[in-house]
Motif scaffolding. Structure first.
Motif, mmCIF file in Angstrom:
data_model
loop_
_atom_site.group_PDB
_atom_site.id
_atom_site.type_symbol
_atom_site.label_atom_id
_atom_site.label_comp_id
_atom_site.label_asym_id
_atom_site.label_seq_id
_atom_site.Cartn_x
_atom_site.Cartn_y
_atom_site.Cartn_z
ATOM 1 N N VAL A 131 -3.863 3.566 -3.261
ATOM 2 C CA VAL A 131 -2.891 3.248 -4.302
ATOM 3 C C VAL A 131 -2.054 2.083 -3.794
ATOM 4 N N TRP A 132 -1.982 1.048 -4.624
ATOM 5 C CA TRP A 132 -1.284 -0.192 -4.287
ATOM 6 C C TRP A 132 -0.260 -0.521 -5.362
ATOM 7 N N ASP A 133 0.704 -1.351 -5.005
ATOM 8 C CA ASP A 133 1.662 -1.791 -6.019
ATOM 9 C C ASP A 133 1.025 -2.750 -7.015
ATOM 10 N N SER A 134 -0.076 -3.428 -6.603
ATOM 11 C CA SER A 134 -0.761 -4.341 -7.513
ATOM 12 C C SER A 134 -2.167 -4.643 -6.992
ATOM 13 N N LEU A 182 -5.727 -9.664 5.982
ATOM 14 C CA LEU A 182 -4.896 -9.378 7.152
ATOM 15 C C LEU A 182 -5.768 -9.329 8.405
ATOM 16 N N PRO A 183 -5.307 -9.901 9.524
ATOM 17 C CA PRO A 183 -6.120 -9.925 10.741
ATOM 18 C C PRO A 183 -6.595 -8.548 11.200
ATOM 19 N N HIS A 184 -5.712 -7.534 11.151
ATOM 20 C CA HIS A 184 -6.139 -6.204 11.602
ATOM 21 C C HIS A 184 -7.151 -5.576 10.650
ATOM 22 N N VAL A 185 -7.077 -5.883 9.369
ATOM 23 C CA VAL A 185 -8.061 -5.373 8.405
ATOM 24 C C VAL A 185 -9.388 -6.100 8.607
ATOM 25 N N GLN A 186 -9.333 -7.403 8.837
ATOM 26 C CA GLN A 186 -10.552 -8.166 9.120
ATOM 27 C C GLN A 186 -11.239 -7.633 10.387
ATOM 28 N N CYS A 244 0.842 -1.198 0.000
ATOM 29 C CA CYS A 244 0.000 0.000 0.000
ATOM 30 C C CYS A 244 0.880 1.253 0.000
ATOM 31 N N PHE A 245 0.733 2.059 -1.038
ATOM 32 C CA PHE A 245 1.450 3.331 -1.110
ATOM 33 C C PHE A 245 0.655 4.457 -0.468
ATOM 34 N N SER A 246 -0.676 4.362 -0.546
ATOM 35 C CA SER A 246 -1.517 5.452 -0.060
ATOM 36 C C SER A 246 -2.903 4.916 0.278
ATOM 37 N N TYR A 247 -3.417 5.336 1.439
ATOM 38 C CA TYR A 247 -4.773 4.980 1.883
ATOM 39 C C TYR A 247 -5.343 6.240 2.514
ATOM 40 N N ILE A 248 -6.208 6.935 1.799
ATOM 41 C CA ILE A 248 -6.724 8.236 2.225
ATOM 42 C C ILE A 248 -8.222 8.121 2.484
ATOM 43 N N VAL A 249 -8.647 8.584 3.641
ATOM 44 C CA VAL A 249 -10.059 8.577 4.033
ATOM 45 C C VAL A 249 -10.504 10.035 4.132
ATOM 46 N N ALA A 251 -6.009 -7.181 -2.751
ATOM 47 C CA ALA A 251 -6.829 -8.339 -2.390
ATOM 48 C C ALA A 251 -6.270 -9.039 -1.153
ATOM 49 N N ALA A 252 -4.947 -9.188 -1.084
ATOM 50 C CA ALA A 252 -4.319 -9.843 0.068
ATOM 51 C C ALA A 252 -4.530 -9.047 1.351
ATOM 52 N N SER A 253 -4.574 -7.725 1.245
ATOM 53 C CA SER A 253 -4.742 -6.894 2.445
ATOM 54 C C SER A 253 -6.069 -7.166 3.139
ATOM 55 N N LEU A 254 -7.070 -7.569 2.378
ATOM 56 C CA LEU A 254 -8.394 -7.826 2.958
ATOM 57 C C LEU A 254 -8.400 -9.059 3.845
#
Length: 96
Positions: A52-55, A65-69, A32-37, A60-63
């Motif tokens: 903005v993500w590298d791919s 992650l335990p902290h994202v869940q 993750c390069f940028s996550y703006i709310v 998809a993989a970030s979704l």
């Protein structure tokens, strides 16, 4: 790179609570390069999220992650729905 711009709608009167949940994530999200709310000034329940993500795969993989869940589980009861969603191909800019 992979970009995503999406609108989220909070339940009536719950936008600030939802914003607090979305902004509380301080843990890393690989790729993750940028996550703006941001608040939507045209809607008292609207929120815009710009990423903005590298791919696409990193997003998809970030979704998973335990902290994202955990964040999703906490936010789900106060999300009323979703609005527009745009995928982009970022090329660069300030901060890259």
């Amino acid at each position: 790179m992979y970009g995503l711009i999406g609108k989220m709608l909070a339940r009536a009167g719950k936008r600030e609570e939802l914003l607090a949940i979305l902004l509380d994530n301080k843990q890393p999200m690989p790729g993750c390069f940028s996550y703006i709310v941001a608040r939507d000034p045209a809607s008292e329940d609207g929120i815009w999220i710009t990423e903005v993500w590298d791919s696409r795969e990193s997003h998809a993989a970030s979704l998973q992650l335990p902290h994202v869940q955990a964040m999703i589980a906490q936010a789900r009861p106060i999300i009323a729905g979703f609005g527009e969603r745009f995928e982009t191909e970022p090329l660069g800019g300030v901060g890259f």
